[in-house]
Design an enzyme around this catalytic site. Structure first.
Site, PDB file in Angstrom:
ATOM      1  N   HIS A 114       2.747  17.827 -28.342  1.00 19.31           N
ATOM      2  CA  HIS A 114       2.441  16.380 -27.987  1.00 19.31           C
ATOM      3  C   HIS A 114       1.092  15.817 -28.679  1.00 19.31           C
ATOM      4  CE1 HIS A 114       5.783  16.797 -25.024  1.00 19.31           C
ATOM      5  NE2 HIS A 114       5.708  15.838 -24.769  1.00 19.31           N
ATOM      6  N   LYS A 144       8.095  23.659 -14.919  1.00 16.66           N
ATOM      7  CA  LYS A 144       7.151  22.335 -14.661  1.00 16.66           C
ATOM      8  C   LYS A 144       6.805  22.548 -13.282  1.00 16.66           C
ATOM      9  CE  LYS A 144       6.141  17.613 -15.218  1.00 16.66           C
ATOM     10  NZ  LYS A 144       6.141  16.651 -15.824  1.00 16.66           N
ATOM     11  N   GLU A 177      12.089  18.702 -24.257  1.00 12.28           N
ATOM     12  CA  GLU A 177      10.865  19.319 -23.102  1.00 12.28           C
ATOM     13  C   GLU A 177      11.425  20.511 -22.670  1.00 12.28           C
ATOM     14  OE1 GLU A 177       8.290  17.310 -23.097  1.00 12.28           O
ATOM     15  OE2 GLU A 177       9.011  15.538 -23.708  1.00 12.28           O
ATOM     16  N   ARG A 218       0.818  -1.334   0.034  1.00 10.49           N
ATOM     17  CA  ARG A 218      -0.032   0.006   0.024  1.00 10.49           C
ATOM     18  C   ARG A 218       0.905   1.221   0.159  1.00 10.49           C
ATOM     19  NH1 ARG A 218      -3.028  -3.381   3.334  1.00 10.49           N
ATOM     20  NH2 ARG A 218      -4.862  -4.045   2.257  1.00 10.49           N
ATOM     21  N   LYS A 231       3.402  11.928 -11.684  1.00 11.35           N
ATOM     22  CA  LYS A 231       2.691  10.981 -12.498  1.00 11.35           C
ATOM     23  C   LYS A 231       3.614   9.715 -12.497  1.00 11.35           C
ATOM     24  CE  LYS A 231       0.102  13.688 -15.957  1.00 11.35           C
ATOM     25  NZ  LYS A 231       0.164  13.821 -17.395  1.00 11.35           N
ATOM     26  N   HIS A 268       3.003  12.816 -30.326  1.00 13.14           N
ATOM     27  CA  HIS A 268       2.745  11.516 -29.961  1.00 13.14           C
ATOM     28  C   HIS A 268       2.485  10.718 -31.082  1.00 13.14           C
ATOM     29  CE1 HIS A 268       2.036  11.833 -25.511  1.00 13.14           C
ATOM     30  NE2 HIS A 268       3.319  11.313 -25.603  1.00 13.14           N
ATOM     31  N   ASN A 270       1.356  19.861 -22.641  1.00 13.44           N
ATOM     32  CA  ASN A 270       1.128  18.950 -23.816  1.00 13.44           C
ATOM     33  C   ASN A 270       1.651  19.571 -25.229  1.00 13.44           C
ATOM     34  OD1 ASN A 270       0.420  16.805 -22.524  1.00 13.44           O
ATOM     35  ND2 ASN A 270      -1.896  17.434 -22.499  1.00 13.44           N
ATOM     36  N   ARG A 292      -2.463  22.530 -16.449  1.00 11.05           N
ATOM     37  CA  ARG A 292      -1.261  21.686 -16.824  1.00 11.05           C
ATOM     38  C   ARG A 292      -1.295  20.991 -18.247  1.00 11.05           C
ATOM     39  NH1 ARG A 292       0.769  16.767 -12.402  1.00 11.05           N
ATOM     40  NH2 ARG A 292       2.233  16.007 -13.893  1.00 11.05           N
ATOM     41  N   HIS A 347      11.190  10.141 -28.730  1.00  8.42           N
ATOM     42  CA  HIS A 347       9.977  10.955 -28.068  1.00  8.42           C
ATOM     43  C   HIS A 347      10.147  12.315 -28.342  1.00  8.42           C
ATOM     44  CE1 HIS A 347       6.586  12.358 -25.669  1.00  8.42           C
ATOM     45  NE2 HIS A 347       7.519  13.008 -25.163  1.00  8.42           N
ATOM     46  N   GLU A 389      -4.055  17.872 -13.577  1.00 10.78           N
ATOM     47  CA  GLU A 389      -4.302  18.073 -14.852  1.00 10.78           C
ATOM     48  C   GLU A 389      -5.886  18.266 -15.175  1.00 10.78           C
ATOM     49  OE1 GLU A 389      -2.000  15.149 -17.325  1.00 10.78           O
ATOM     50  OE2 GLU A 389      -2.522  16.435 -19.118  1.00 10.78           O
TER      51      GLU A 389
HETATM   52  N1  LIG Z   1       5.847  10.925 -15.476  1.00  5.55           N
HETATM   53  C1  LIG Z   1       5.908  11.912 -16.286  1.00  5.55           C
HETATM   54  O1  LIG Z   1       5.274  13.064 -16.163  1.00  5.55           O
HETATM   55  C2  LIG Z   1       6.416  11.588 -17.535  1.00  5.55           C
HETATM   56  C3  LIG Z   1       6.903  12.909 -18.423  1.00  5.55           C
HETATM   57  C4  LIG Z   1       7.570  12.405 -19.567  1.00  5.55           C
HETATM   58  C5  LIG Z   1       7.776  11.033 -19.742  1.00  5.55           C
HETATM   59  N2  LIG Z   1       7.420  10.121 -19.123  1.00  5.55           N
HETATM   60  C6  LIG Z   1       7.959   8.981 -19.473  1.00  5.55           C
HETATM   61  O2  LIG Z   1       9.352   8.887 -19.376  1.00  5.55           O
HETATM   62  C7  LIG Z   1       9.792   7.663 -20.191  1.00  5.55           C
HETATM   63  C8  LIG Z   1      10.704   8.275 -21.137  1.00  5.55           C
HETATM   64  O3  LIG Z   1      11.969   8.578 -20.462  1.00  5.55           O
HETATM   65  P1  LIG Z   1      13.627   8.535 -20.813  1.00  5.55           P
HETATM   66  O4  LIG Z   1      13.623   9.174 -22.215  1.00  5.55           O
HETATM   67  O5  LIG Z   1      14.365   8.858 -19.860  1.00  5.55           O
HETATM   68  O6  LIG Z   1      13.680   6.925 -21.359  1.00  5.55           O
HETATM   69  P2  LIG Z   1      14.588   5.508 -20.748  1.00  5.55           P
HETATM   70  O7  LIG Z   1      14.267   5.661 -19.115  1.00  5.55           O
HETATM   71  O8  LIG Z   1      13.927   4.468 -21.449  1.00  5.55           O
HETATM   72  O9  LIG Z   1      15.976   5.919 -20.844  1.00  5.55           O
HETATM   73  C9  LIG Z   1      16.345   5.946 -22.267  1.00  5.55           C
HETATM   74  C10 LIG Z   1      17.515   5.114 -22.475  1.00  5.55           C
HETATM   75  O10 LIG Z   1      18.705   5.757 -22.042  1.00  5.55           O
HETATM   76  C11 LIG Z   1      19.371   4.649 -20.925  1.00  5.55           C
HETATM   77  N3  LIG Z   1      19.964   5.373 -19.840  1.00  5.55           N
HETATM   78  C12 LIG Z   1      19.527   6.195 -18.850  1.00  5.55           C
HETATM   79  N4  LIG Z   1      20.287   6.976 -18.213  1.00  5.55           N
HETATM   80  C13 LIG Z   1      21.472   6.744 -18.849  1.00  5.55           C
HETATM   81  C14 LIG Z   1      22.790   7.304 -18.393  1.00  5.55           C
HETATM   82  N5  LIG Z   1      22.944   8.120 -17.702  1.00  5.55           N
HETATM   83  N6  LIG Z   1      23.671   7.055 -19.439  1.00  5.55           N
HETATM   84  C15 LIG Z   1      23.652   6.093 -20.489  1.00  5.55           C
HETATM   85  N7  LIG Z   1      22.378   5.492 -20.698  1.00  5.55           N
HETATM   86  C16 LIG Z   1      21.257   5.863 -19.983  1.00  5.55           C
HETATM   87  C17 LIG Z   1      18.185   3.952 -20.522  1.00  5.55           C
HETATM   88  O11 LIG Z   1      18.683   2.637 -20.070  1.00  5.55           O
HETATM   89  C18 LIG Z   1      17.476   3.707 -21.907  1.00  5.55           C
HETATM   90  O12 LIG Z   1      17.992   3.034 -22.697  1.00  5.55           O
HETATM   91  C19 LIG Z   1       8.469   7.233 -21.168  1.00  5.55           C
HETATM   92  O13 LIG Z   1       8.003   6.003 -20.470  1.00  5.55           O
HETATM   93  C20 LIG Z   1       7.657   8.358 -20.816  1.00  5.55           C
HETATM   94  O14 LIG Z   1       6.371   7.827 -20.919  1.00  5.55           O
HETATM   95  C21 LIG Z   1       6.842  10.353 -17.866  1.00  5.55           C
HETATM   96 ZN   LIG Z   2       7.081  14.531 -23.927  1.00  5.66          ZN
END
Ligand SMILES: NC(=O)c1ccc[n+]([C@@H]2O[C@H](COP(=O)([O-])OP(=O)(O)OC[C@H]3O[C@@H](n4cnc5c(N)ncnc54)[C@H](O)[C@@H]3O)[C@@H](O)[C@H]2O)c1
Ligand SMILES: [Zn+2]
Length: 358
Positions: free
Chosen positions: A240, A219, A181, A117, A139, A244, A237, A233, A260, A229
């Site tokens: 996006h 942010k 971003e 929990r 999120k 997307h 987007n 908020r 992305h 949201e």
């Molecule tokens: N919660 C939110 O508000 C929010 C907002 C935007 C995106 N997201 C989510 O974030 C995710 C994308 O995040 P991301 O782009 O960080 O992707 P990710 O976590 O997949 O990282 C990208 C790649 O980089 C590698 N990596 C990470 N740190 C590293 C480092 N320091 N050195 C070398 N390699 C490294 C990872 O292993 C992966 O292969 C998506 O799932 C998306 O939905 C969430």
């Molecule tokens: Zn984004």
């Protein structure tokens, strides 16, 4: 510790801290019963040694490692994480340190929020994207059957630690990806930062802390004003709605799909163009946006027959209201417009405009 940059939200802090002394102090203060580190296989190799070099006591902590990549951001992976947490005898006073990009932050936060929990979690984001975007705002979640982030919760971390040290191992394509971003935050809410970004070399590390800090302030202001949201908020987007859909299209059709941020850059150009058509965004501002973004993001050549698929994917987006496809645009830098309706004709025209930029 006082010279560290710190952004305080209602119930947690984001601390910029290359030496990770703030983590040390935080853990001393909290006396958690167990501490578990979650990584993916890449951050285990590249980031965990950096973390342990600053906080050698963490070498004792159990490490749960999952395969990297969005395709593993699933309930099945969460089950593995929960099983490992149980094996490590994590109780309700445990804390999970999420060391990784947005995938680890979203999924690890969700896993922690559900485990017995809910236990605390600390975000140590290791990509630009996760440092300026996903690690704050509460999120959390995983992808599920029909799409991304369909199962999840809102819950804030106990602490977010930002160290640009981790970015030293991040491939340059991933750095530029996350910067989309940063550009977005400036375009929707920070004209001064937009000016600063014009001449910025995103791959140079000097000044990076300040740029990330300013971006996070945007942010923070937005998520604090609208944590769940309901309205404001939505401005996050920007780029996006179309972005997307282009991202999903590329994932389906390209051998080396867009990341992305690369898709969002194309989305921002098209949604800014919509602003020039529908919201009086001045032509010279549109040109400026296109010029800056095109410097960093290669033009994506969208196939002639892509329209139907891109439109269908936009129409499915969970952020739409009823049957309308809504997007965010700009009437000027830092003057966003929400709930702009995109019709199929407008999308067609936006894609046609984007094509002319090739
Ligand atoms: N919660 C939110 O508000 C929010 C907002 C935007 C995106 N997201 C989510 O974030 C995710 C994308 O995040 P991301 O782009 O960080 O992707 P990710 O976590 O997949 O990282 C990208 C790649 O980089 C590698 N990596 C990470 N740190 C590293 C480092 N320091 N050195 C070398 N390699 C490294 C990872 O292993 C992966 O292969 C998506 O799932 C998306 O939905 C969430
Ligand atoms: Zn984004």
């Amino acid at each position: 510790m006082n010279d560290l940059k710190r952004i305080s939200l209602a119930d947690y802090d984001i601390v910029f801290d290359k030496s990770l002394s703030a983590l040390h102090d935080f853990l001393e203060d909290r006396s958690y019963s167990n501490l578990i580190i979650l990584t993916d296989d890449i951050t285990r190799k590249l980031c965990l040694p950096v973390l342990i070099s600053f906080l050698p006591s963490l070498s004792e902590a159990p490490v749960i490692s999952v395969p990297s990549g969005e395709q593993n951001k699933t309930l099945a992976t969460c089950e593995e994480i929960w099983a490992d947490m149980l094996r490590a005898k994590a109780d309700r006073n445990a804390v999970v340190i999420n060391l990784g990009g947005g995938v680890i932050g979203d999924m690890g936060g969700f896993a922690a929020a559900c485990y017995k929990r809910g236990v605390d979690f600390i975000q140590i984001p290791t990509t630009v994207l996760s440092q300026v975007d996903s690690s704050i705002g509460g999120k959390l979640g995983v992808d599920f059957r029909y799409g991304k982030n369909l199962i999840g919760v809102f819950k804030n971390p106990a602490l977010v630690l930002i160290s640009t040290k981790f970015l030293e191992s991040l491939p340059s394509r991933q750095i530029v990806n996350g910067f989309a971003e940063v550009f977005k935050h400036a375009l929707i809410k920070d004209a001064q930062q937009w000016s600063a970004l014009r001449g910025l070399d995103v791959l140079a590390s000097d000044g990076l802390d300040e740029v990330l800090y300013q971006s996070l302030l945007v942010k923070k202001a937005v998520v604090e004003a609208d944590p769940f949201e309901k309205g404001l908020r939505k401005i996050l987007n920007f780029g996006h709605t179309i972005g997307h859909a282009v991202e999903a299209y590329s994932l389906q059709h390209d051998a080396d799909p867009l990341l992305h941020g690369e898709a969002v850059a194309a989305g921002m150009i098209m949604e800014a163009w919509l602003g020039s058509q529908q919201c009086n965004l001045p032509e010279d501002v549109l040109k400026d946006i296109i010029q800056v973004l095109s410097k960093h993001y290669p033009h994506y050549s969208i196939a002639e027959d892509a329209f139907a698929e891109i439109w269908a994917s936009m129409a499915l987006d969970k952020k739409n209201a009823g049957s309308k496809v809504l997007a965010v645009s700009l009437r000027d830098i830092a003057q966003p417009v929400i709930d702009l309706e995109i019709t199929p004709e407008l999308l067609k025209a936006a894609l046609a405009f984007y094509k002319t930029l090739a």
